[in-house]
Design an enzyme around this catalytic site. Structure first.
Site, PDB file in Angstrom:
ATOM      1  N   ASN A  87      34.696  33.234  40.983  1.00  0.00           N
ATOM      2  CA  ASN A  87      35.561  33.051  39.797  1.00  0.00           C
ATOM      3  C   ASN A  87      36.981  32.761  40.289  1.00  0.00           C
ATOM      4  OD1 ASN A  87      35.056  32.929  36.938  1.00  0.00           O
ATOM      5  ND2 ASN A  87      36.716  34.409  36.734  1.00  0.00           N
ATOM      6  N   ASN A 152      29.946  38.617  42.569  1.00  0.00           N
ATOM      7  CA  ASN A 152      31.058  38.931  41.689  1.00  0.00           C
ATOM      8  C   ASN A 152      30.670  38.989  40.222  1.00  0.00           C
ATOM      9  OD1 ASN A 152      33.990  39.182  41.195  1.00  0.00           O
ATOM     10  ND2 ASN A 152      33.495  37.387  39.958  1.00  0.00           N
ATOM     11  N   GLU A 153      30.923  40.127  39.635  1.00  0.00           N
ATOM     12  CA  GLU A 153      30.837  40.265  38.180  1.00  0.00           C
ATOM     13  C   GLU A 153      29.598  39.650  37.563  1.00  0.00           C
ATOM     14  OE1 GLU A 153      34.365  38.892  36.425  1.00  0.00           O
ATOM     15  OE2 GLU A 153      35.277  40.807  36.774  1.00  0.00           O
ATOM     16  N   GLU A 244      38.445  45.683  40.901  1.00  0.00           N
ATOM     17  CA  GLU A 244      39.529  44.818  40.424  1.00  0.00           C
ATOM     18  C   GLU A 244      40.200  45.525  39.266  1.00  0.00           C
ATOM     19  OE1 GLU A 244      38.496  40.815  39.293  1.00  0.00           O
ATOM     20  OE2 GLU A 244      37.188  40.551  41.022  1.00  0.00           O
TER      21      GLU A 244
HETATM   22  C1  GAL Z   1      37.902  38.686  37.011  1.00  0.00           C
HETATM   23  C2  GAL Z   1      37.295  37.923  38.179  1.00  0.00           C
HETATM   24  C3  GAL Z   1      38.363  37.431  39.127  1.00  0.00           C
HETATM   25  C4  GAL Z   1      39.447  36.744  38.338  1.00  0.00           C
HETATM   26  C5  GAL Z   1      39.962  37.655  37.262  1.00  0.00           C
HETATM   27  C6  GAL Z   1      41.035  37.067  36.414  1.00  0.00           C
HETATM   28  O1  GAL Z   1      36.958  38.862  36.021  1.00  0.00           O
HETATM   29  O2  GAL Z   1      36.411  38.733  38.894  1.00  0.00           O
HETATM   30  O3  GAL Z   1      37.787  36.571  40.068  1.00  0.00           O
HETATM   31  O4  GAL Z   1      38.916  35.585  37.800  1.00  0.00           O
HETATM   32  O5  GAL Z   1      38.943  37.997  36.395  1.00  0.00           O
HETATM   33  O6  GAL Z   1      42.096  36.653  37.170  1.00  0.00           O
END
Ligand code: GAL
Length: 956
Positions: A87, A152-153, A244
């Site tokens: 992402n 990721n996610e 995150e």
């Molecule tokens: C999260 C994602 C990141 C980035 C972020 C927003 O959901 O894991 O890679 O996209 O959102 O900046």
């Protein structure tokens, strides 16, 4: 536990690919470390490593080893996040462009997808494996998982698909095969309980959103509190891990600009939202982003522009925002609070008002469940968005019984958008703080004395109480203007009351108590001289506390000399609290300091900042050369070497309204400008041409019939696909040969956030077209296209696959240093062109910036208010470090790091100017500007390879 020691993983996210100057990694890691952090998490962008399937490259800026090495030097652990999907507001969410023409659903266990990433995962996996902590490297965690694996996610899954366990299993197996043995983690997009069989389950949270336009407005219930309950339900046996947590926001074309994001996600946000996470005993905490960096070249997805500053603690030009200093207070506190690591919140959602009796406040009591002594009381506003100040008295359970504080009268206060952590029975060396309402910045035992630093907002009333075993000593102010009240409490305890104003130092027994207001607190740094062995720089022993300076990076001790390395933006006063034996003399950036000693034993010194003047070139005064970069509309131009668009089928699942596929990706062009040519023989009835074309948000396109400009779509911040109609100026003679030339932007591929959505396959190119007119209309006989020279077999291995697009000048390499422009005419981008088209400009200038300073530079443009429809790209020594869209914005200043800019020698600046209006365009002004000036302990920056132009055989 790392190396046998329990610690909180306090981490920030960086993206090495967004800072291509590899010798700069150490600067950023040192800045992160200097906040009291001990880890950094990073993504790897598959798309730039394998731009052509099977051609995997870690060349040049893509090599990860310099990051691993810098982490060892800085003393920072790493959390590796290799994807395959990331992402991160990158083109395709990190997927390579060829994914758009590979069959099968991606982010599933579809065999073609598994095959697609395998080579990359094996390569990156083994590079990471070599640098694991078990092999002497810095990597402590890798994001993926055992048995079934989450990249990721992988929490959002497109209906009707569900979590794909087979895919998880396979991806994990691949990482395992590559030699990953450190714990595997995952980041669920929310605490949703997906993939709990990893070693350490964790989640993400962006609770204050991404709308930076009203940066002072928060939602009243924005602060999430259900995470603890979720943790107990999902993975109580793990650390409560957040992989995150919001550290800023991304901004898109036409957006508010990153300064506003840095306000929305500023120091108040950190105080309220981060402390809320600590109230839930979070012990792995990664902030996304801590340094955002730059979407140079074609890194960005369509929702972003060149800057990926993110409003983060460390700005894109590597300067430090106030939120950096606020975060330093928090990280340092947790780093010296081992009781926190075994704590538990006792009253999430319950009895929160009872601690203060004030319904406008809520208090979470967090107790050390192992040591059974220490408590942390988090006092917060019930309405997160309020600016109202609340006063309160707080009921505490302490080792001498229940107390209501303050004990010496008055009341405590909590500002709107603030949160306090009040400690109870807190150990600081041999001292026990019975309680403290002044928040703890750090403490250290130095030469047998316990030095404790507490802080509050300027003018706030606070109390700190000590538990003594023998006679209660009398506290006395040894420095500063603050006054203290003292009162003996039961059980041999002593309470002090004070207001936090400036800096006051109090001696009480064996304790030196520093009472600080926030501004003074911001000035303190906690450093640890290296010990020995490979992990010398990771030491948390022998703390040295330094007050003063813009940044203190590190300290080294050798033969009684304390060598401080750091950055100064002005003459700075220092107070140094260090063991006498290791601070008989002190140097700052190698310069000996003249020292005096305070009556209470600490050292004072002063140093002027060495800030030499540098002369910057005035860009508009330089000699510029120019050439036309749209020869394609010239009747003599031959497109014989262009790619013929002749595919009649595609595996790309998107609907198509043309007989041959007109999606650039199907022909291997995935970035930058794309050009199309439609050859046709006129029927005599055609009056115009209409098309449906897609380029991603804020894209533009211009259309020519032969040499005649027909018009443009100039773009806006919302439109990613456009239907346009372009009338021909006159009737065409039946049977005459013509060509339509269409120049379009490729703003990057969409992300693929929803697994199995395949949204990254949204095409870039022409979805349908038709001629207008009554009667028999012509057929296009041949469609041709080009993007960057070589497509997936990109030419510039140094600058990677996304740096150059398909403009004639780019295909020829005009943006590169060393190209011979001697036969070009004179002309400046600030003079521009007087008709729609594309021109290229080149100039050279010298820089001579002395060593020992850090002077970040930006290329700054100003908005043109007449002939506003144009877009420009800026190439510094061949690296595309800015895409400016005059009619959309918002970015006008483009930071370019040293190492891309040659600070000691010649630089080449090239500009492409695409005027999308009939009367042409010019850049209003263009300047090179310093954004900050510091004397610096930064390690010498080595230029990235600024490789020169070489002949490009076959360029067209
Ligand atoms: C999260 C994602 C990141 C980035 C972020 C927003 O959901 O894991 O890679 O996209 O959102 O900046």
């Amino acid at each position: 536990m790392i190396h046998g020691k329990r610690l909180m993983v306090f981490s920030g996210e960086i993206h090495p690919y967004r800072m291509p100057v590899q010798s700069m990694h150490l600067d950023i890691l040192q800045k992160i470390k200097a906040m009291g952090f001990n880890a950094v998490s990073f993504y790897v962008f598959w798309g730039i490593h394998e731009p052509k399937h099977g051609d995997i490259s870690f060349e040049g800026f893509r090599d990860l080893q310099p990051l691993f090495d810098a982490a060892m030097k800085a003393g920072i652990y790493l959390i590796a996040r290799p994807g395959p999907y990331i992402n991160a507001e990158t083109s395709g969410g990190g997927f390579p462009g060829w994914g758009t023409h590979t069959p099968g659903l991606w982010r599933t266990s579809n065999a073609t997808y598994l095959e697609a990433y395998e080579g990359y995962i094996q390569t990156v996996g083994s590079l990471i494996a070599k640098n694991q902590i078990t092999k002497g490297g810095p990597v402590i965690l890798v994001q993926a998982r055992f048995h079934f694996c989450a990249e990721n996610e992988y929490s959002g899954v497109q209906e009707p698909y569900t979590e794909d366990f087979e895919y998880h299993r396979r991806l994990l197996q691949s990482l395992h095969d590559a030699g990953i043995t450190v714990p595997i983690t995952t980041n669920d997009a929310w605490p949703g309980g997906h993939f709990t069989s990893v070693d350490i389950y964790g989640y993400d949270s962006y609770p204050n959103g991404f709308d930076c336009s009203n940066p002072y407005t928060w939602k009243s219930d924005a602060v999430p509190e259900y995470f603890w309950g979720a943790h107990l339900e999902i993975n109580p046996e793990d650390p409560n891990a957040i992989f995150e947590f919001q550290g800023g926001a991304f901004d898109g074309w036409g957006g508010s600009g990153y300064e506003k994001c840095s306000v929305l996600l500023g120091p108040e946000f950190e105080r309220v939202f981060y402390k809320n996470q600590y109230a839930m005993s979070t012990t792995i905490f990664n902030i996304y982003m801590i340094f955002g960096g730059t979407n140079w070249g074609g890194i960005s997805h369509p929702g972003g522009y060149t800057s990926y500053d993110y409003g983060a603690a460390i700005a894109e030009d590597r300067t430090l925002r106030e939120k950096y200093y606020e975060l330093k207070l928090q990280a340092n506190f947790l780093a010296v609070s081992p009781a926190y690591l075994t704590s538990r919140p006792m009253n999430i959602f319950a009895t929160q008002g009872s601690f203060t009796g004030n319904a406008a406040l809520k208090t979470t009591q967090v107790l050390d469940a192992v040591g059974n002594k220490t408590g942390f009381y988090f006092v917060r506003q019930t309405d997160a968005s309020t600016n109202a100040v609340q006063t309160y008295q707080l009921k505490l359970t302490t080792s001498i019984g229940d107390l209501t504080i303050p004990m010496i009268g008055g009341s405590l206060a909590l500002n709107g958008k603030d949160t306090k952590i009040h400690v109870v029975d807190y150990t600081a060396g041999s001292t026990t703080l019975l309680y403290s309402t002044g928040e703890i910045l750090t403490w250290a035992t130095i030469d047998g004395k316990d030095v404790i630093l507490v802080y509050g907002n300027a003018g706030e009333l606070h109390e700190t109480a000590f538990k003594f075993s023998g006679k209660i000593p009398v506290a006395k102010v040894v420095s500063g203007n603050g006054e203290i009240k003292q009162k003996a409490l039961a059980g041999g305890s002593l309470a002090l009351q004070y207001t936090t104003t400036g800096q006051t130092v109090v001696q009480v027994g064996n304790v030196l108590l520093y009472i600080l207001d926030r501004t003074n607190a911001y000035e303190f740094w906690v450093l640890h001289p290296p010990t020995t062995g490979p992990y010398a720089r990771f030491s948390t022993d022998n703390p040295v506390i330094v007050k003063g300076g813009y940044l203190v990076r590190s300290v080294d001790v050798s033969r009684g000399t304390l060598a401080i390395s750091g950055d100064l933006n002005k003459t700075s006063s220092f107070e140094i609290i260090a063991p006498t034996a290791s601070s008989r003399s002190v140097t700052f950036n190698g310069v000996p300091l003249s020292l005096s000693r305070t009556p209470y034993g600490t050292l004072l010194a002063k140093k002027a900042a060495n800030l030499p003047v540098v002369n910057l070139p005035e860009l508009s005064a330089l000699k510029w050369k120019t050439a036309d970069s749209l020869p394609e509309i010239n009747p003599k131009y031959s497109d014989a070497k262009w790619t013929i668009a002749d595919h009649t089928t595609t595996v790309n699942p998107n609907p198509r309204g043309t007989s041959v596929v007109l999606w650039a990706g199907d022909y291997g062009y995935h970035t930058g400008n794309i050009l199309w040519r439609a050859h046709f023989s006129a029927s005599g009835s055609e009056t115009g041409f209409s098309l449906d074309i897609q380029g991603g948000t804020a894209f533009a396109y211009s259309v020519w019939l032969d040499s005649t400009y027909l018009g443009s779509w100039v773009g806006d911040s919302l439109t990613g696909e456009h239907q346009g109609t372009y009338n021909f100026p006159s009737f065409l003679k039946a049977g005459s040969a013509h060509v339509l030339t269409i120049l379009q932007d490729h703003m990057g591929y969409e992300g693929d956030w929803w697994a199995a959505s395949d949204s990254f396959k949204q095409p870039r190119g022409i979805r349908s077209y038709s001629f207008l007119g009554k009667g028999v209309l012509p057929q296009v006989t041949t469609w041709k296209l080009t993007g960057n020279l070589g497509g997936e077999s990109y030419v510039d291995r140094t600058r990677g696959p996304l740096n150059e697009g398909g403009l004639f000048g780019e295909r020829q390499g005009w943006h590169l240093p060393g190209f011979d422009d001697s036969r070009w005419g004179s002309g400046k981008p600030t003079e521009g062109i007087s008709a729609a088209g594309v021109s290229f400009y080149r100039t050279n200038f010298n820089l001579n910036v002395p060593k020992g300073v850090d002077y970040p530079l930006s290329l700054v443009v100003s908005n043109s208010t007449t002939n506003i429809y144009y877009r420009a790209q800026f190439y510094i020594n061949g690296y595309q470090y800015g895409k400016y869209v005059n009619n959309i914005g918002p970015q006008k200043a483009f930071p370019v790091p040293q190492g891309i800019l040659n600070y000691n020698g010649v630089n080449t600046l090239a500009v492409s100017l695409w005027a999308a209006g009939a009367t042409g365009a010019k850049i209003n002004s263009l300047a090179l500007q310093l954004t900050s000036k510091v004397e610096s302990g930064i390690t010498a920056i080595v230029n990235q390879p600024l490789t020169a132009w070489i002949p490009r055989p076959g360029a067209y």
